[in-house]
Structures are given as C-alpha cells and as structure tokens.
Scaffold this active site. Sequence first.
Site, short mmCIF file in Angstrom:
data_model
loop_
_atom_site.label_atom_id
_atom_site.label_comp_id
_atom_site.label_asym_id
_atom_site.label_seq_id
_atom_site.Cartn_x
_atom_site.Cartn_y
_atom_site.Cartn_z
N GLU A 1 9.37 1.35 11.14
CA GLU A 1 10.35 2.51 10.94
C GLU A 1 9.54 3.60 10.93
OE1 GLU A 1 13.42 -0.50 8.17
OE2 GLU A 1 12.73 1.44 7.32
N CYS B 1 13.24 10.72 6.98
CA CYS B 1 13.07 10.55 8.54
C CYS B 1 14.41 10.71 9.41
CB CYS B 1 12.47 9.05 8.62
SG CYS B 1 13.88 7.96 7.95
N GLU C 1 8.45 16.45 15.69
CA GLU C 1 8.88 16.29 14.31
C GLU C 1 8.17 17.11 13.48
OE1 GLU C 1 7.77 12.72 12.06
OE2 GLU C 1 9.77 12.44 11.47
N LYS D 1 0.93 -0.90 -0.02
CA LYS D 1 -0.06 0.03 -0.14
C LYS D 1 0.89 1.11 -0.07
CE LYS D 1 -2.10 2.85 1.94
NZ LYS D 1 -1.95 4.15 1.58
#
Length: 486
Positions: A254, A288, A390, A178
Amino acid sequence: MGQAEIMNFVDGAFVTGASTFDKLSPVDGQVTATVHEAGRAEVDAAVRAARRALDGPWGRTSVADRARVLRRIADRIEERFEDFVEAEVRDTGKPVAQARQLDVARAVANFRSFADTVSASGLDSYLTELPGGHRALNYAIAQPLGVVAVIVPWNLPLLLLTWKVAPALACGNAVVVKPSEETPSTATLLAEVMADAGVPAGVYNVVHGFGPSSAGEFVTTHEGIDGVTFTGESGTGSAIMRAVAPAVRPVSFELGGKNAAIVFADADLDKAVDGLSRSVFANTGQVCLCTERVYVQRPVYDDVVAGLVAKARQLRLGRPEHPDTTTGPLISVAHREKVLSYLALARDEGAETLVGGGVPDLGPDLASGAWVEPTLWAGLDHGARTVREEVFGPVAALIPFDHEEDAVRLANDTRYGLAAAVWTQNLERGHRVAQRMRVGVAWVNTWFLRDLRSPFGGVGLSGIGREGGRHSLHFYTQPTNVCVQL
Ligand code: NAD
Ligand code: 6OD
C-alpha cells in the site's frame, strides 16, 4: 512528560538492541524516548522465534480459537485505550481527539472485523466429473503464509499496523513487525497486550530501527521470511521488491498517492467544501488518501476556492492536548524540509498561494517543532511537479475544468492510483465518473469512509494487491488443493 525507553520484543520478551536512537517530539523537538535499534542478531532472533511459534501449538490453532484471540486483543486494547492514545500522540503530535476517534478506535475495529471475516470464510470445493461416471473431489485448505514481515509508516501507526497484524494472525501466521523509526511506541505497547491476550511467545515480534542498513533491510532480506506486507512510499516499495526478488517472496504493498477530488457545479457545495477540507488537511495532510489535486468545474470555482480558504483559516494549530487544536505538526523537521521544498517549488512554478505557504509562528515553546501552515495553491499548470508529485503535507492545488471528460482525463493523468473523490448531486454522474477513476478506492460525496470488508489498495505507483476482508485472507494464506479420486 517522562522519557520512555522502547525495546524490541522478541520471542515474548523485551530485549535491547545493537544501539539506541532518540525519538524527538514533532511538537517541540524534545527527546521523548530512547529506542533500541535492532541489529541483524535481533532480527534473526525474531524471525527464528516466529518460525518456532509456527512449528508449535500456534501452528495448530483452529480458526475459532484464533478469532477468540483476536477478540481478546481488541478487548485489551479497549481496556488500555488511553495508554494507546497517549503513546500515539506522544510520537506523532496529532490531536488527542483524532487519536481517540480514528487511530485507536480503528485498531480495535481491525481486530474485531478480521475475527468476523475469518470466522465466516470458506474455501473452494468442486465435485469433478470424469469420463466413465467416475468422480473426484477437489477441495482447498488454507495454510498460513508463514513468517510475515510487516513494515509500516508513521502517519497512522497503530491503525496501519493492526490493519495487517489482525488478518495475519487471523490466518495463523507469525509476524515480525518493523514500525517506523518515527513512531515506535504503539507497536511496542501492543506487545504487552498480545501477551495479556494469550498470544504465544514468538507469534508477534517487534524490531525497531530504520530502513536501509538497519532493521527494515535486515528483515526484508532475511531468508526465513515468507512474505512482506508493507505500507509506505512507492520508492521504498521498489527497494523492498528488489530485496525479496532473489528469494521470490510475495508482497502486498500500500504505497503513495497523488489523489484527485473532482467537484462538479451540481455538487452540494457546503458538503463538498467540508469534505474537501477534511480530505486535504486531515492528519496535517499525512494520510495516503489525502487530496492534493482539486479539480473544480468553472462555474463554482471561485465559490469552492473561497470556501476552502475559509476552512483553512479556521484550522487551529497547537499542542495535541488542547481541546481547540484541529491540526498537529508534521511528523519531523526532516519531513517538514521536504514539504517546505515543495512550497518553494510551487512559487517557482508560478503558483498563487491562496493561504499558508510557510512556517507559522506558534511562540517560543513550539519553535523547534515541525509546524507548517495549511496551504492552498491556484494557477498551477497540470504538468507542474507540485501537481504530479506526492507532497504528503497539508497542501492542495485547485485547478478549474470545463467538461466531465476533462476532469476524468486530468484526474487519471498520474503515475499513482490510490484514491479519488467525486462531488456531485447527480448520482448517475457520480457512479459514472467514480467507475472511470483509475484508482483502488473511489468515493462519491464522501472521503475516507471505510468498510473493512471492502478491497483496499492502489494501482500504478500506489501499490500491489488488495487488503481488506477476504482480500486480506488471500494474501495471508497459501491454499493447498487436495484432489481425491472417489
Ligand atoms: P517510508 O517508505 O519512508 O517508510 C515506511 C517504513 O518502511 C518505515 O518503517 C521505514 O523505516 C521502512 N523502510 C524504509 N526504507 C526501507 C527499506 N529499504 N527496507 C525496508 N524497510 C524500509 O514511508 P513513510 O515516510 O514512513 O510514510 C509516508 C509514505 O507512506 C507516503 O508515501 C504515503 O503515501 C505512504 N502511505 C501509503 C498508505 C497506503 O495505504 N497506500 C498508507 C500510509 C502511508
Ligand atoms: O483505512 C485503511 O484501512 C487504510 N489502510 C488507510 C490508509 C491510510 C493511509 O494513510
């Protein structure tokens, strides 16, 4: 650029979905594709096709055959290299040079690396000594995990997808992929490559759509999946854990980061500033591993600030195909709203904006794109939300420190724990500080330098488990121990 029609790929065939949605270019807001969104029926068909593939010849392939298949996939991606580059650039707006050098090149490397890893892998065996001089042989065999749901984000779409699909196939699994709703193209192109490389129908399936109440949720809650490997936001990881909890499925996650860099006064400042500039602004801050907190030892603080501000001013925002472009847009106007809200919050929290801080004027052609200025802040308190949450954009806070202990404490004072970078010419200090970072990946005098055999992942909110080399093989297989009384 023409408008593409992007379909789901189920059981070796492209199929329509329950509905469609438009994919917009982050460069100028134009519609670039109509995407077929998978409903429950398409997801169910994909999971069933994957199960049938496992029950068929794919389920009996040897390791050597699977390694050959992976190498053929890598070769086919190389043959269609520029098609992949074009598709990735169309979806993300990233500079063409970056798509070539990082995204598509890494997709090729991912398949080759896991072909090597699986070929060289072995399993435990023990000759067990029993009372009376008897013995038993214990040996483990690796079974595939089964039908693996692979859910990936939009920032490095093909790189992150193939980082999971390559080991999954190497271990003999079948996958239901996906991709992000923002980046449907390269996963779909990969379906064509899979067929050309001789991957049997049902082994690689792609379902398009969103997360909640869409393909993402339908696949993670499907009773036919055996595990989920996911890259994305920590909050989404949490939702996926809840989704798989009733069926007790394994996950590999992750997730997000709020990564620190520490610059000591003894660092080679030119190299450090160069590296920091890459680690803050690469992919418009949408990696990331990007640095969003820069701790600088006080004697060199002003020099590092000046150097990094100069680097930010040298970045060239613009169309991806322009050779001078260094920096693309954010992925979407919605993501830019989030980043802009942090730019406003930083001002409220007392930041001095050293450079950037708003939306650039790139002329009328790009006015509907998702552009934001590369931004650096000074003067933020360590407790500020902009230093703790973040942002996932081209932003960083610069914060001075005095002693090594202070830097270690500040860098580790986060609920995330993905990556850190230490800049120093004192190698003893480099090792010492890197080893004290509470992260999955610590770099010394470099950033985003990867060996695909090494463990990759995060601690805390940054993830569960490690992938890379044999660590991936652990997740994508189930060992069965056979014990034979001799
Ligand atoms: P996201 O979590 O919003 O989406 C990732 C994927 O999950 C997409 O395909 C999305 O459609 C799907 N999804 C969303 N909700 C879901 C649900 N409830 N069930 C199932 N699927 C769902 O992340 P994003 O915005 O696409 O990517 C940015 C985030 O990813 C950042 O937080 C970044 O740090 C993180 N990231 C982490 C790594 C890493 O290796 N640690 C790598 C890249 C990105
Ligand atoms: O390099 C990799 O293997 C990897 N998983 C990188 C992740 C980057 C995050 O955006």
